[in-house]
Write a protein that holds these residues in place. Structure first.
Motif, PDB file in Angstrom:
ATOM      1  N   SER A 115       0.837  -1.205   0.000  1.00 25.18           N
ATOM      2  CA  SER A 115       0.000   0.000   0.000  1.00 25.18           C
ATOM      3  C   SER A 115       0.873   1.258   0.000  1.00 25.18           C
ATOM      4  O   SER A 115       0.530   2.267  -0.628  1.00 25.18           O
ATOM      5  CB  SER A 115      -0.950   0.005   1.210  1.00 25.18           C
ATOM      6  N   LEU A 124      -2.732   3.405  -7.896  1.00 24.87           N
ATOM      7  CA  LEU A 124      -3.828   3.093  -6.991  1.00 24.87           C
ATOM      8  C   LEU A 124      -4.226   1.625  -6.997  1.00 24.87           C
ATOM      9  O   LEU A 124      -4.727   1.107  -6.002  1.00 24.87           O
ATOM     10  CB  LEU A 124      -5.046   3.967  -7.325  1.00 24.87           C
ATOM     11  N   LYS A 125      -3.978   0.942  -8.104  1.00 24.12           N
ATOM     12  CA  LYS A 125      -4.354  -0.474  -8.167  1.00 24.12           C
ATOM     13  C   LYS A 125      -3.565  -1.292  -7.150  1.00 24.12           C
ATOM     14  O   LYS A 125      -4.033  -2.340  -6.684  1.00 24.12           O
ATOM     15  CB  LYS A 125      -4.161  -1.042  -9.571  1.00 24.12           C
ATOM     16  N   VAL A 127      -2.932  -0.389  -4.139  1.00 22.28           N
ATOM     17  CA  VAL A 127      -3.649  -0.286  -2.863  1.00 22.28           C
ATOM     18  C   VAL A 127      -4.750  -1.342  -2.807  1.00 22.28           C
ATOM     19  O   VAL A 127      -4.951  -2.005  -1.787  1.00 22.28           O
ATOM     20  CB  VAL A 127      -4.237   1.127  -2.668  1.00 22.28           C
ATOM     21  N   GLY A 128      -5.454  -1.530  -3.914  1.00 19.62           N
ATOM     22  CA  GLY A 128      -6.475  -2.577  -3.992  1.00 19.62           C
ATOM     23  C   GLY A 128      -5.875  -3.957  -3.795  1.00 19.62           C
ATOM     24  O   GLY A 128      -6.431  -4.795  -3.073  1.00 19.62           O
ATOM     25  N   ALA A 156      -6.184   1.799   6.473  1.00 16.01           N
ATOM     26  CA  ALA A 156      -7.522   2.271   6.083  1.00 16.01           C
ATOM     27  C   ALA A 156      -7.809   3.680   6.591  1.00 16.01           C
ATOM     28  O   ALA A 156      -8.414   4.485   5.874  1.00 16.01           O
ATOM     29  CB  ALA A 156      -8.581   1.301   6.611  1.00 16.01           C
ATOM     30  N   LEU A 159      -6.396   6.455   4.268  1.00 15.92           N
ATOM     31  CA  LEU A 159      -6.729   6.473   2.841  1.00 15.92           C
ATOM     32  C   LEU A 159      -7.527   7.721   2.470  1.00 15.92           C
ATOM     33  O   LEU A 159      -8.338   8.200   3.261  1.00 15.92           O
ATOM     34  CB  LEU A 159      -7.557   5.235   2.481  1.00 15.92           C
ATOM     35  N   PHE A 163     -11.273   5.966  -1.553  1.00 17.85           N
ATOM     36  CA  PHE A 163     -11.251   4.564  -1.113  1.00 17.85           C
ATOM     37  C   PHE A 163     -12.285   4.326  -0.005  1.00 17.85           C
ATOM     38  O   PHE A 163     -12.020   3.609   0.950  1.00 17.85           O
ATOM     39  CB  PHE A 163      -9.858   4.182  -0.597  1.00 17.85           C
ATOM     40  N   SER A 165     -14.789   2.539   0.306  1.00 19.89           N
ATOM     41  CA  SER A 165     -15.160   1.143   0.579  1.00 19.89           C
ATOM     42  C   SER A 165     -14.119   0.442   1.445  1.00 19.89           C
ATOM     43  O   SER A 165     -14.412  -0.556   2.102  1.00 19.89           O
ATOM     44  CB  SER A 165     -15.347   0.367  -0.734  1.00 19.89           C
ATOM     45  N   LYS A 166     -12.885   0.967   1.449  1.00 20.20           N
ATOM     46  CA  LYS A 166     -11.818   0.391   2.269  1.00 20.20           C
ATOM     47  C   LYS A 166     -11.703   1.100   3.623  1.00 20.20           C
ATOM     48  O   LYS A 166     -11.272   0.499   4.606  1.00 20.20           O
ATOM     49  CB  LYS A 166     -10.469   0.511   1.540  1.00 20.20           C
ATOM     50  N   ARG A 167     -12.099   2.363   3.667  1.00 20.61           N
ATOM     51  CA  ARG A 167     -11.934   3.142   4.896  1.00 20.61           C
ATOM     52  C   ARG A 167     -12.770   2.595   6.058  1.00 20.61           C
ATOM     53  O   ARG A 167     -12.452   2.813   7.213  1.00 20.61           O
ATOM     54  CB  ARG A 167     -12.295   4.612   4.636  1.00 20.61           C
TER      55      ARG A 167
END
Length: 243
Positions: A115, A124-125, A127-128, A156, A159, A163, A165-167
């Motif tokens: 990350s 950014l990919k 990080v996913g 998280a 971020l 992001f 959905s990840k936070r």
């Protein structure tokens, strides 16, 4: 074979895991910059003298701490340390002789390092991909180690909003560690809990959670008398919430 069945077939030894934690503790969650720079040289020197599995893990984590604390405030000197961390830990992760009780630390820091590579390179990919790695580490090891949820929650909470959905993991993971600590006092040490209590309060600043947040901030402060973990941030947030 499911993850659960696989873990049951090859359970981790909690005492061995804690022994590794003690060997890694001095290179994890470093916040004192002068100390970090001295420790980096020391850990690199020891690895050159003895490139053992534990010294390789220590070096990979030390590179992670260097990237986290120094690469974003230096224009050149500490660039690339996130990649160095990922490469060291990734190699250990895929080495068949790596002791399985080290994997909760290796897999978690490996994901966090990726990350940081994503943040440094603006890819950014990555990080996913890092969160996919976190997901795997949490599924396999969060029942016995705080490390996967602690590092996923730490990443998280920092971020950017894109992001979203990840936070959500920042709240979820801090709570999970607190719950497990209440059931097993040996689950996480004082340093991790000081950061975790501060992290929980930082994610719950609304009036609805104010009393609980202040209680956790007091715990974060009490656990850290020498300002080696979450105390400074906790004192600052406590002052903010009381105004």
């Amino acid at each position: 074979m499911t993850v659960t069945n696989s873990l049951n077939a090859h359970p981790l030894d909690f005492s061995k895991l804690k022994a590794f934690e003690q060997q890694l503790d001095d290179v994890m969650e470093l916040i004192d910059i002068p100390e970090l720079k001295v420790k980096l040289q020391e850990v690199e020197r020891k690895y050159q003298q003895d490139p053992s599995m534990i010294n390789k893990a220590r070096l990979g984590i030390m590179y992670h701490e260097t990237a986290l604390n120094l690469s974003f405030i230096s224009k050149s000197e500490y660039k690339g340390y996130a990649k160095k961390s990922f490469d060291q830990l990734n190699e250990l992760f895929y080495t068949s002789t790596t002791t399985k009780e080290l994997l909760p630390f290796i897999s978690s820091y490996r994901a966090s390092a990726l990350s940081l590579v994503g943040a440094e390179t603006k890819k950014l990919k990555l990080v996913g991909e890092a969160f996919d790695m976190f997901e795997d580490a949490v599924a396999k090891y969060s029942h016995i180690s705080y490390m996967p949820e602690f590092l996923r929650g730490s990443v998280a909470e920092n971020l950017p909003w894109i992001f979203f959905s990840k936070r959500k993991f920042a709240k979820k993971d801090h709570q999970a560690i607190i719950d497990k600590k209440e059931k097993n006092s040996d689950f996480a040490n004082w340093k991790i809990m000081s950061f975790t209590y501060w992290g929980w309060a930082n994610q719950h600043q609304g009036k609805k959670y104010r009393n609980q947040a202040l209680q956790y901030l007091d715990k974060a402060i009490q656990l850290d008398p020498n300002y080696q973990a979450g105390r400074k941030r906790a004192e600052e947030l406590k002052k903010k919430l009381k105004h």
